[in-house]
Enzyme design. Structure first.
Site, mmCIF file in Angstrom:
data_model
loop_
_atom_site.group_PDB
_atom_site.id
_atom_site.type_symbol
_atom_site.label_atom_id
_atom_site.label_comp_id
_atom_site.label_asym_id
_atom_site.label_seq_id
_atom_site.Cartn_x
_atom_site.Cartn_y
_atom_site.Cartn_z
ATOM 1 N N GLN A 13 -13.913 -20.120 -11.701
ATOM 2 C CA GLN A 13 -12.965 -18.786 -11.368
ATOM 3 C C GLN A 13 -11.904 -18.762 -11.792
ATOM 4 O OE1 GLN A 13 -14.358 -16.113 -10.143
ATOM 5 N NE2 GLN A 13 -16.109 -16.649 -9.521
ATOM 6 N N SER A 23 -17.733 -21.063 -17.075
ATOM 7 C CA SER A 23 -18.794 -20.019 -17.425
ATOM 8 C C SER A 23 -18.491 -19.035 -18.196
ATOM 9 C CB SER A 23 -19.347 -19.921 -15.987
ATOM 10 O OG SER A 23 -20.512 -19.093 -16.230
ATOM 11 N N HIS A 46 -19.703 -16.193 -18.287
ATOM 12 C CA HIS A 46 -19.742 -14.787 -17.789
ATOM 13 C C HIS A 46 -18.670 -14.370 -16.733
ATOM 14 C CE1 HIS A 46 -21.910 -15.433 -13.827
ATOM 15 N NE2 HIS A 46 -22.062 -16.480 -14.496
ATOM 16 N N CYS A 106 -24.054 -14.673 -3.810
ATOM 17 C CA CYS A 106 -25.254 -15.336 -3.540
ATOM 18 C C CYS A 106 -25.499 -15.188 -1.780
ATOM 19 C CB CYS A 106 -24.872 -17.074 -3.545
ATOM 20 S SG CYS A 106 -23.866 -17.296 -5.049
HETATM 21 N N1 PLP Z 1 -18.773 -22.353 -9.371
HETATM 22 C C1 PLP Z 1 -18.258 -21.054 -9.008
HETATM 23 C C2 PLP Z 1 -16.836 -20.940 -8.409
HETATM 24 C C3 PLP Z 1 -18.893 -19.634 -9.147
HETATM 25 O O1 PLP Z 1 -18.418 -18.792 -8.661
HETATM 26 C C4 PLP Z 1 -19.998 -19.752 -9.946
HETATM 27 C C5 PLP Z 1 -20.956 -18.532 -10.256
HETATM 28 O O2 PLP Z 1 -20.966 -17.753 -9.283
HETATM 29 C C6 PLP Z 1 -20.638 -21.078 -10.192
HETATM 30 C C7 PLP Z 1 -19.799 -22.224 -10.337
HETATM 31 C C8 PLP Z 1 -21.975 -21.020 -11.176
HETATM 32 O O3 PLP Z 1 -21.776 -20.412 -12.304
HETATM 33 P P1 PLP Z 1 -23.032 -19.932 -13.633
HETATM 34 O O4 PLP Z 1 -23.385 -18.875 -12.928
HETATM 35 O O5 PLP Z 1 -22.556 -20.256 -14.641
HETATM 36 O O6 PLP Z 1 -24.214 -20.947 -12.765
#
Ligand code: PLP
Length: 362
Positions: free
Chosen positions: A172, A188, A190, A308
């Site tokens: 983030q 990440s 996205h 989630c």
């Molecule tokens: N860590 C954080 C703080 C996230 O917000 C997310 C995604 O929701 C992830 C890890 C996981 O990322 P990815 O969607 O690429 O698996």
């Protein structure tokens, strides 16, 4: 429809989309090559991958390398399970508000998981002594549910004193803030206006890991499997754009934050207002039924807690870790805004959400 869920995912930047198309079919129908093939199709695709690797690496401090993965979740699994401290059976100290990609994975370690508490402000309340069996420290830079920014310099010092391997989830933070220094950092695409299905693990020079996925030995033997030039080119273009626009985006988001704080003045903010990414507004209101609020405000896409947790009906672990009892954790909504959010959208969304909350008598 107004999109205010930037922590769940971000809209694809037009520049990233454009960069991807070329590696799906064009130019001259040669864009589909396997980047590991030695002929011209392959060499062109490989050049695109390496250009993107440089662009993604530019989000990090010098002194490391980028390994492409299928997601940040995979990158975090690699970092936590593949390091030498994990092999030696040491425990991982993780903050109580880590994303499940860290929180659940740390529990799988032979040495187990030690949870570092956070205060009501959503910041680590103890950044000094670690139990003797800890060999790994995993702390996120910016929290996905409440946006709080951890003191990563102090965390790095704590890890160094304990000779621990430091993992940082910068998902983030990347593209918004200078990324924290650690032994291994996950990001990440996205979450920074790139495509889904592609992440990266940055490893400090000198760090080696045991691979999670074995096979053809791609990515320095750390992550086997054919790379996707289209996803990687999109990631690279998004990273380049984020680096170029970091200041401009932050100014825009700050002005949205200031206005949002006025528009939602009678809601309570979860977590620190200052040590926080200001594109995250996690708010609660006594007596609010957030599920009903979401169904009454169908033209605004936002979240209860995190994406989630939203579907599960369970009160958020993060909100409970900052001291909210389960009923108050269920009174929380999360609004996330960013580069493509307009002031008008914010005004319109706030009017709809506030009217729906008032109609509930909350
Ligand atoms: N860590 C954080 C703080 C996230 O917000 C997310 C995604 O929701 C992830 C890890 C996981 O990322 P990815 O969607 O690429 O698996």
């Amino acid at each position: 429809m107004i999109y205010l869920d930037y922590q769940a995912t971000t809209p694809l930047a037009p520049e990233a989309r454009e960069a991807m198309l070329r590696w799906l079919d064009g130019p001259g129908g040669m864009g589909f090559g396997n980047p590991h093939s030695p002929h011209r199709y392959g060499r062109q695709a490989e050049a695109a991958v390496e250009l993107a690797r440089e662009r993604v690496a530019a989000l990090f401090p010098p002194g490391g390398r980028v390994i492409f993965t299928g997601s940040a979740t995979e990158a975090l699994n690699m970092a936590l399970l593949g390091n030498e401290q994990a092999r030696a059976g040491r425990a991982a100290a993780v903050s109580a508000i880590e994303h499940s990609a860290v929180y659940e994975t740390a529990e799988r370690l032979a040495g187990g998981r030690h949870v570092l508490p956070v205060g009501e402000d959503g910041l680590l309340s103890q950044v000094d002594d670690l139990p003797g069996n800890v060999g790994i420290v995993a702390v996120m830079q910016v929290n996905n549910e409440i946006g709080t920014i951890q003191p990563m310099v102090e965390v790095a010092q704590m890890a160094r004193q304990a000779n621990a391997f430091l993992v940082c989830d910068a998902v983030q933070a990347a593209g918004k803030l200078p990324v924290a220094m650690a032994d291994a950092v996950a990001i990440s695409a996205h979450k920074l206006h790139g495509p889904k299905g592609i992440g990266a693990l940055w490893l400090r020079n000198g760090v080696d890991l045991d691979p999670l996925v074995t096979g053809g030995g791609q990515e320095d033997g750390l992550r086997s499997g054919t790379l996707s030039p289209a996803l990687i080119a999109g990631f690279g273009a998004a990273a380049k754009l984020a680096a170029e626009r970091m200041e401009q985006d932050a100014v825009h988001i700050e002005s949205l934050w200031q206005r949002a704080r006025e528009l939602f003045g009678d809601w309570t903010l979860n977590g620190s207002a200052d040590a926080r990414w200001h594109g995250n507004l996690s708010l609660r209101r006594d007596g609010l039924d957030v599920a009903r609020l979401m169904s009454d405000t169908r033209d605004v896409a936002f979240s209860a807690g995190s994406a989630c947790a939203s579907g599960s009906g369970k009160p958020s672990r993060v909100l409970q870790a900052i001291g909210l009892p389960a009923n108050l954790a269920k009174n929380t909504m999360r609004l996330g805004f960013g580069r493509y959010t307009t002031g008008e959208e914010l005004e319109e969304a706030a009017a709809a959400i506030n009217a729906a909350a008032q109609a509930q008598g909350a």
